[in-house]
Design an enzyme around this catalytic site. Structure first.
Site, short mmCIF file in Angstrom:
data_model
loop_
_atom_site.label_atom_id
_atom_site.label_comp_id
_atom_site.label_asym_id
_atom_site.label_seq_id
_atom_site.Cartn_x
_atom_site.Cartn_y
_atom_site.Cartn_z
N GLU A 27 4.96 -4.91 7.04
CA GLU A 27 4.17 -3.57 7.76
C GLU A 27 4.73 -3.28 9.19
OE1 GLU A 27 2.68 -6.26 5.94
OE2 GLU A 27 1.32 -5.59 4.98
N GLU B 43 -0.33 -9.27 -0.57
CA GLU B 43 -1.78 -9.79 -0.31
C GLU B 43 -2.74 -9.94 -1.53
OE1 GLU B 43 -2.14 -6.32 2.45
OE2 GLU B 43 -2.40 -7.73 3.96
N ALA C 151 0.81 -1.19 0.08
CA ALA C 151 0.02 0.14 0.07
C ALA C 151 1.07 1.18 0.07
CB ALA C 151 -0.94 -0.04 1.34
N GLY D 160 0.64 -4.97 0.84
CA GLY D 160 -0.60 -5.12 0.04
C GLY D 160 -0.11 -5.73 -1.21
#
Ligand code: CAA
Length: 262
Positions: A134, A114, A66, A111
């Site tokens: 993260e 993911e 992200a 992300g």
């Protein structure tokens, strides 16, 4: 439709969504999520598409996570909304009514890892790197990483990766069962498209049946999973592809699958 953050193309029966923010290693912000959703809308309207491939532009990243520049000033409610929209998109990819392949050409972090895990399977280049880093930003995965990683590689390995923030190489990702295959960077795309086109030569209804049974069955006990499979197996005998596939075998010819029951 024109997209600012992805490149979208259809090559024969294979749709390709390429994350395209190389200046930020293809990091995900809300505009990227919107573009991907719009491309998925286009794909479902196109009856010719049978397989979807995700990849990243450039030779460095699939998606490096992200977008940290976007996240740094988010309030808790905005962070929750960003996570919700990301998770919804990943559920959509996971349940997309056709096989979806992640072709991981570089970093698949946070992300990005993911997104890859929401695909049916992952092919990667030797240069690819995977991780949920993260923890190094003082946060936790927010697009389903704490849930899907353990389902793929087991909870203890998922905990180790999320708690250390380790970035692992493609061969290690293969060894722990996160990804299916590793190829030299120069042949990754060709190999991915070879598999995508092979799958696209099969029947749409049977492909959806396999995806649905394996995904739904993994949340069921064996008896109920097998009962669900029996119902799907029976349903597929109403499909023209069943007649075509079996007749073609008996007539010693290549089947031409055209049916789409769902
Ligand atoms: N968000 C925003 N920008 C990013 C980014 C990200 N996730 N990852 C890389 N970039 C940007 C860098 O800021 C840099 O931009 P500038 O040139 O403007 O400075 C550019 O991309 C190139 O990156 P680097 O110079 O850092 O390249 P590198 O080769 O030295 O390192 C890397 C590569 C190891 C991937 C490093 O960029 C990195 O660690 N990126 C962050 C990875 C990360 O933490 N991902 C998780 C994000 S949180 C998340 O994803 C939450 C969730 O679950 C939804």
């Amino acid at each position: 439709m024109n997209y600012n953050n992805i490149l979208f193309s259809v090559e024969g029966s294979v749709a390709v969504i390429k994350f395209n923010r190389p200046q930020a290693l293809n990091a995900i912000n809300p505009d990227v999520l919107k573009d991907v959703n719009a491309a998925l809308d286009e794909i479902v309207k196109n009856p010719l598409v049978k397989v979807l491939v995700f990849t990243g532009e450039g030779d460095k990243a699939f998606v490096a996570g992200a977008d940290i520049k976007h996240m740094v000033t988010l309030t808790p409610l905005q962070a929750r909304e960003f996570g919700r929209v990301g998770q919804e998109l990943l559920f959509r990819i996971e349940q997309f009514p056709m096989p979806v392949i992640a072709c991981v050409n570089g970093f698949a972090l946070g992300g990005g890892c993911e997104i890859a895990m929401s695909c049916d399977f992952i092919y990667a280049s030797e240069k690819a790197r995977f991780g949920q880093p993260e923890i190094n930003l003082g946060v936790i995965p927010g697009f389903g990483g704490t849930q899907r990683l353990g389902r793929r590689v087991g909870n203890s390995m998922a905990k180790e990766l999320c708690m250390t923030g380790a970035i692992i190489k493609a061969d290690e990702a293969k060894n722990i069962g996160l990804i299916n295959r590793v190829f030299p960077a120069e042949t990754l795309w060709e190999e991915t498209m070879r598999t995508a086109n092979l799958i696209a030569s099969k029947g749409k209804t049977a492909l959806k049946g396999i995806k649905d049974c394996i995904d739904r069955g993994s949340d069921m006990d064996l008896i109920n999973g097998c009962r669900m499979e029996s119902d799907a197996f029976a349903l597929i005998f109403t499909s023209p592809d069943q007649k075509e596939g079996m007749s073609a075998f008996l007539e010693k010819r290549t089947p031409e699958f055209k049916g789409d029951l769902y």
